[in-house]
Structures are given as structure tokens and as C-alpha cells.
Scaffold this motif. Structure first.
Motif, PDB file in Angstrom:
ATOM      1  N   PHE A   4       0.760  -1.263   0.061  1.00 49.23           N
ATOM      2  CA  PHE A   4       0.017   0.126  -0.150  1.00 49.23           C
ATOM      3  C   PHE A   4       1.051   1.205  -0.059  1.00 49.23           C
ATOM      4  O   PHE A   4       2.076   1.197   0.476  1.00 49.23           O
ATOM      5  N   VAL A   5       0.263   2.374  -0.284  1.00 51.69           N
ATOM      6  CA  VAL A   5       0.932   3.682  -0.377  1.00 51.69           C
ATOM      7  C   VAL A   5      -0.117   4.516   0.642  1.00 51.69           C
ATOM      8  O   VAL A   5      -1.226   4.298   0.723  1.00 51.69           O
ATOM      9  N   GLY A  43       4.889  13.229   3.842  1.00 53.34           N
ATOM     10  CA  GLY A  43       3.776  12.361   4.335  1.00 53.34           C
ATOM     11  C   GLY A  43       3.648  11.250   3.535  1.00 53.34           C
ATOM     12  O   GLY A  43       2.490  11.091   3.022  1.00 53.34           O
ATOM     13  N   ASN A  44       4.653  10.717   2.984  1.00 49.22           N
ATOM     14  CA  ASN A  44       4.380   9.718   1.858  1.00 49.22           C
ATOM     15  C   ASN A  44       5.104   8.411   2.381  1.00 49.22           C
ATOM     16  O   ASN A  44       6.185   8.429   3.033  1.00 49.22           O
ATOM     17  N   ALA A  45       4.378   7.393   2.290  1.00 44.18           N
ATOM     18  CA  ALA A  45       5.074   6.025   2.748  1.00 44.18           C
ATOM     19  C   ALA A  45       4.471   4.803   1.858  1.00 44.18           C
ATOM     20  O   ALA A  45       3.240   4.845   1.390  1.00 44.18           O
ATOM     21  N   VAL A  46       5.352   3.791   1.677  1.00 39.69           N
ATOM     22  CA  VAL A  46       4.754   2.452   1.000  1.00 39.69           C
ATOM     23  C   VAL A  46       5.155   1.470   2.035  1.00 39.69           C
ATOM     24  O   VAL A  46       6.307   1.488   2.907  1.00 39.69           O
ATOM     25  N   PHE A  47       4.283   0.446   2.266  1.00 43.14           N
ATOM     26  CA  PHE A  47       4.520  -0.620   3.369  1.00 43.14           C
ATOM     27  C   PHE A  47       3.554  -1.900   2.932  1.00 43.14           C
ATOM     28  O   PHE A  47       2.757  -1.832   2.075  1.00 43.14           O
ATOM     29  N   LYS A  78      -3.798   3.762  -0.699  1.00 34.94           N
ATOM     30  CA  LYS A  78      -4.058   2.976  -1.934  1.00 34.94           C
ATOM     31  C   LYS A  78      -3.429   1.657  -2.087  1.00 34.94           C
ATOM     32  O   LYS A  78      -2.190   1.845  -1.522  1.00 34.94           O
ATOM     33  N   SER A  79      -3.881   0.549  -2.518  1.00 30.94           N
ATOM     34  CA  SER A  79      -3.330  -0.554  -2.681  1.00 30.94           C
ATOM     35  C   SER A  79      -2.359  -0.334  -4.009  1.00 30.94           C
ATOM     36  O   SER A  79      -2.301   0.682  -4.739  1.00 30.94           O
ATOM     37  N   ALA A  80      -1.310  -1.023  -4.059  1.00 26.43           N
ATOM     38  CA  ALA A  80      -0.309  -1.180  -5.018  1.00 26.43           C
ATOM     39  C   ALA A  80      -0.994  -1.346  -6.550  1.00 26.43           C
ATOM     40  O   ALA A  80      -0.495  -0.212  -7.421  1.00 26.43           O
ATOM     41  N   SER A  81      -2.027  -1.831  -6.483  1.00 26.96           N
ATOM     42  CA  SER A  81      -2.621  -2.194  -7.853  1.00 26.96           C
ATOM     43  C   SER A  81      -3.467  -0.897  -8.206  1.00 26.96           C
ATOM     44  O   SER A  81      -3.577  -0.371  -9.336  1.00 26.96           O
ATOM     45  N   SER A 107      -7.932  10.592  -3.452  1.00 30.13           N
ATOM     46  CA  SER A 107      -8.956  10.683  -2.363  1.00 30.13           C
ATOM     47  C   SER A 107      -9.177   9.407  -2.020  1.00 30.13           C
ATOM     48  O   SER A 107      -9.090   8.365  -2.762  1.00 30.13           O
ATOM     49  N   MET A 108      -9.773   9.116  -0.848  1.00 31.10           N
ATOM     50  CA  MET A 108     -10.401   7.940  -0.574  1.00 31.10           C
ATOM     51  C   MET A 108     -11.978   7.938  -1.063  1.00 31.10           C
ATOM     52  O   MET A 108     -12.590   7.073  -1.010  1.00 31.10           O
ATOM     53  N   ASP A 109     -12.391   9.132  -1.302  1.00 29.55           N
ATOM     54  CA  ASP A 109     -13.755   9.271  -1.817  1.00 29.55           C
ATOM     55  C   ASP A 109     -13.857   9.680  -3.339  1.00 29.55           C
ATOM     56  O   ASP A 109     -13.533  10.643  -3.529  1.00 29.55           O
TER      57      ASP A 109
END
Length: 176
Positions: A4-5, A43-47, A78-81, A107-109
Motif C-alpha cells: 500500500f501507499v 507524508g508519503n510511505a509505502v508498506f 491506496k493499494s499497489a494495484s 482521495s479515499m472518496d
């Protein structure tokens, strides 16, 4: 394990909303996420996570950011895909020289993104705004500081969204 990001809105800009990235990485790890990588100081991360729900992760991370840093801000996950689809679905791919003047709104929406269409009348000559179901794309040909649409996205019209320039977006995608 799913990747995810996470994108935080408006942190580490000026003196307010401070979220040190090393501490943010530690917080994500304390929540049980692995392979955490932060990018830049905004404020960016991937995990990786055992969770499969971006919505659940967004809520969980927002609560942790508020508890640990005292910062209440939109948290977009957001998921990687999903992220790859946003990158691949860009209808206005800018030349490399314009990556810093090209914004992607997340956005989440999806409804929040759709509302950005109302900003079309604010476009300056040479600017383009494309809103899709997954992201909005703004080419600020004259520069970000001169863009009325870019300015509106930073204000009320941008509530619940966050933006990243195209260069940062591509760097995040490369971390998957």
C-alpha cells in the motif's frame, strides 16, 4: 503480503502539522506493517500489511497520526494495484520537464474527486484538468503558484484530497 501507499495531506508544510518521517515510519511499523519506506518529507510511505482494506488502513493510520503527533489530517491509502492504475490511467502524461508542474489528486472518496470537475472554469490558458474515477490530474502549464485550480485544491475544494506532483507520484510507484 499486499503493498500500500499512504499519503498524508498538508504535513510538514510551514511550522504546523509536523510529522517527522522517521517517526512516521516507526509508527507504521508499530501498527504491524512491514517493509515500510518513506519518501521525501511530505507524508508519503509505502508498506506491506496483512490487511486488505485501504479504508480500514486509512482510518487506523489517521487515528495513530492524531494520537502520536497531534495532527488531524486526511489520510489517503491506496493499494499497489490502485496506485499503479492511477499512474497508468493518466490521460495527460506530461513531459519530464513539467513533472513538478503536474499534480495528481488522490482521495479515499471518488465523489470528492468528481467535485473537482466544478473547478474547470478556473483553468488558466494552457492548463488542463482531467477527473477520473480514481484520481484527478492537473497540468499547471504556467506553474503551480499561478494556477487558480491548484490554489482551490489547497483550500475548501480540496477537502478530503491530497496532491502530489508527477515526479513524486512516479517515485512512489517505483517503490512497489
Amino acid at each position: 503480503m499486499p503493498r500500500f501507499v499512504v499519503l498524508l495531506r498538508g504535513v510538514n508544510v510551514g511550522k504546523g502539522n509536523r510529522v517527522p518521517m522517521a517517526d512516521f515510519r516507526d509508527m507504521l511499523e508499530a501498527l504491524g506493517h512491514t517493509d515500510v519506506q518513506t519518501l521525501l518529507n511530505s507524508g508519503n510511505a509505502v508498506f506491506s500489511s496483512t490487511s486488505r482494506s485501504a479504508t480500514k488502513l486509512s482510518t487506523e493510520i489517521a487515528a495513530a497520526v492524531q494520537a502520536r503527533f497531534g495532527v488531524t489530517t486526511p489520510v489517503i491509502v491506496k493499494s499497489a494495484s490502485e496506485f499503479r492504475a492511477i499512474v497508468d490511467g493518466n490521460p495527460i502524461v506530461p513531459p519530464e520537464t513539467e513533472h513538478s508542474r503536474f499534480l495528481v489528486a488522490f482521495s479515499m472518496d471518488a465523489g470528492r474527486l468528481k467535485e473537482l470537475d466544478a473547478l474547470q472554469p478556473l483553468l488558466n490558458p494552457g492548463e488542463r484538468l482531467a477527473v477520473t474515477a480514481h484520481a484527478a490530474y492537473l497540468n499547471c502549464a504556467g506553474g503551480l503558484l499561478e494556477s487558480r485550480v491548484g490554489e482551490a485544491m489547497l483550500g475548501k475544494a480540496g477537502k478530503g484530497i491530497t496532491t502530489r506532483n508527477w515526479g513524486t507520484t512516479l517515485k512512489l510507484a517505483a517503490l512497489f
